[in-house]
Design an enzyme around this catalytic site. Structure first.
Site, PDB file in Angstrom:
ATOM      1  N   HIS A 153      -5.218  -2.619  11.670  1.00  0.00           N
ATOM      2  CA  HIS A 153      -4.556  -1.372  11.298  1.00  0.00           C
ATOM      3  C   HIS A 153      -3.286  -1.164  12.130  1.00  0.00           C
ATOM      4  CE1 HIS A 153      -3.866   3.026  11.873  1.00  0.00           C
ATOM      5  NE2 HIS A 153      -3.964   2.999  10.563  1.00  0.00           N
ATOM      6  N   LYS A 172       0.843  -1.207   0.000  1.00  0.00           N
ATOM      7  CA  LYS A 172       0.000   0.000   0.000  1.00  0.00           C
ATOM      8  C   LYS A 172       0.869   1.245   0.000  1.00  0.00           C
ATOM      9  CE  LYS A 172      -2.295   1.458   3.771  1.00  0.00           C
ATOM     10  NZ  LYS A 172      -3.168   1.214   4.929  1.00  0.00           N
ATOM     11  N   LYS A 224       0.689   5.747   0.130  1.00  0.00           N
ATOM     12  CA  LYS A 224      -0.116   6.906   0.506  1.00  0.00           C
ATOM     13  C   LYS A 224      -0.341   7.786  -0.715  1.00  0.00           C
ATOM     14  CE  LYS A 224       0.045   6.180   5.057  1.00  0.00           C
ATOM     15  NZ  LYS A 224      -1.189   5.822   5.821  1.00  0.00           N
TER      16      LYS A 224
HETATM   17 MG   LIG Z   1      -4.822   4.505   6.821  1.00  0.00          MG
END
Ligand SMILES: [Mg+2]
Length: 396
Positions: A327, A191, A193
């Site tokens: 998370h 992932k 940003k």
């Molecule tokens: Mg996040």
């Protein structure tokens, strides 16, 4: 004092201690809506006799004072085996402190943005979560069981995804990081940003998405996280570009407070929409699910109320036909994640992985794209603080 079940007896919590460690980042880090150059780990130890449990959260150093001032007295003297009772007692004790709300009591908009992770709301929830996870670790150690065995495993391993790709990275650094996860460690999902500068640098976001796809090849999964930086329509317009680059996860395209907006984006896009990292109470997750706002629920064990509440969030998600994703703080999630059937994956977050590997013994190896908590037989979550390594970073 709210009691343990009638007639119950067992080891008592004798002491709660705290410490905070601020660790500089290894490079400037930013996402769509926040920049930082250090991260603070707030550690809680709970002791019963000669056995000690460890919990932690990421947040402002003052979180440790919340534990000392508001929660310690609630927990000391309780049965160390009845963690849900302790969690409920803490929850009730901080009503006015409050959970959520300590930070919210003193805010204007500039401060509101600055304390995003401190958090807004959430300082108290972070403190409560750290104590709760320490208590679960203590219980497992008292019973000499790996935490996942105490909870009961639902799966032999926990898939992880590499998470970083900060907006502050140049092309080379992003490429190096992503290849490190996919090619070197065999983690088939990563992932980055996006929504740099509150969504005002969208052309660079698009270039970085294309560069990320190039770095990891066609086979690996690519995720993006906007940290609430886009507008609703901006996020919807990005969908075709995300599809073009086989992006399958769009995290917080708009603020996780905007449940209507998340639901609109989810309905209008093909990519999976995810949110939930700023859920500090169980009712928030009911609202998130009730609003049809996400395709996968995220929850953070260091914020949501600890392991006790994280498992309840997983059950809520399952009842809605949803998966849950852990998370950040990966080592604190691993055992809980292995105990739920509807897990999607766990976020192997660069900043926290680096800190946890440096400050704790007993960290896990994600090679191949999954971790297997408890397989070494160590009691509890298996983590212990490396005191000498940690001391130079101590701030409270
Ligand atoms: Mg996040």
């Amino acid at each position: 004092m709210p009691a343990s079940p009638a007639g119950a007896s067992g080891p008592l919590v004798d002491e709660v201690t705290t410490a905070a460690y601020t660790v500089p980042t290894d490079a400037p880090e930013a996402d769509g809506t926040l920049a930082w150059d250090s991260t603070t780990l707030v550690v809680v130890h709970v002791r019963s006799g000669t056995t000690t449990g460890l919990g932690y959260t990421y947040g402002a150093p003052v979180t440790a004072h919340v534990v000392d001032d508001q929660l310690s007295a609630v927990v000391v003297g309780r049965c160390a085996l009845d963690v849900p009772a302790a969690n409920e007692a803490m929850n009730r004790a901080v009503r006015n402190a409050g959970r959520p709300g300590l930070v919210a009591g003193a805010l204007n908009e500039a401060m509101n943005r600055a304390v995003r992770n401190a958090g807004r709301p959430g300082l108290v929830a972070g403190a409560l979560s750290a104590v709760d996870t320490a208590l679960w670790d203590l219980k497992a150690r008292l019973l000499e069981l790996p935490l996942v065995r105490l909870l009961g495993a639902a799966r032999p391993e926990v898939p992880v995804y590499g998470s970083g790709g900060f907006t502050t990275y140049d092309v080379r650094r992003q490429d190096h990081q992503l290849r490190g996860w996919v090619a070197d460690q065999g983690i088939p999902r990563v992932k980055i940003k996006i929504a740099e500068s509150w969504g005002t640098a969208e052309s660079r976001d698009r270039r970085r998405i294309a560069q990320a796809r190039h770095s990891i090849g066609e086979a690996a999964e690519l995720y993006v996280d906007a940290n609430g930086g886009y507008t609703r329509k901006q996020a919807i317009r990005l969908d075709s570009y995300l599809m073009e680059h086989q992006v399958t996860w769009f995290e917080e395209p708009v603020s996780s407070d905007d449940l209507t907006g998340l639901a609109q984006i989810r309905a209008a896009t093909a990519v999976d929409v995810a949110a939930g990292e700023y859920g500090y109470t169980l009712p928030y997750f009911r609202q998130l699910l009730g609003a049809e706002a996400v395709d996968c629920v995220q929850a953070d064990i260091t914020r949501c109320g600890g392991l006790t509440v994280w498992l309840r969030v997983a059950a809520l998600a399952q009842a809605s036909g949803m998966e849950i994703s852990g998370h950040c703080a990966p080592h604190l999630h691993a055992h809980a994640a292995a105990a739920v059937p509807n897990l999607r994956h766990l976020e192997w977050f660069h900043d926290h992985v680096r800190i946890e590997n440096r400050l704790f013994h007993g960290t896990l190896d994600p090679t191949g794209g999954a971790v297997r908590p408890g397989t070494d037989g160590a009691p509890g979550h298996g983590l212990s603080l490396r005191d000498e390594e940690a001391e130079p970073y101590r701030v409270g």
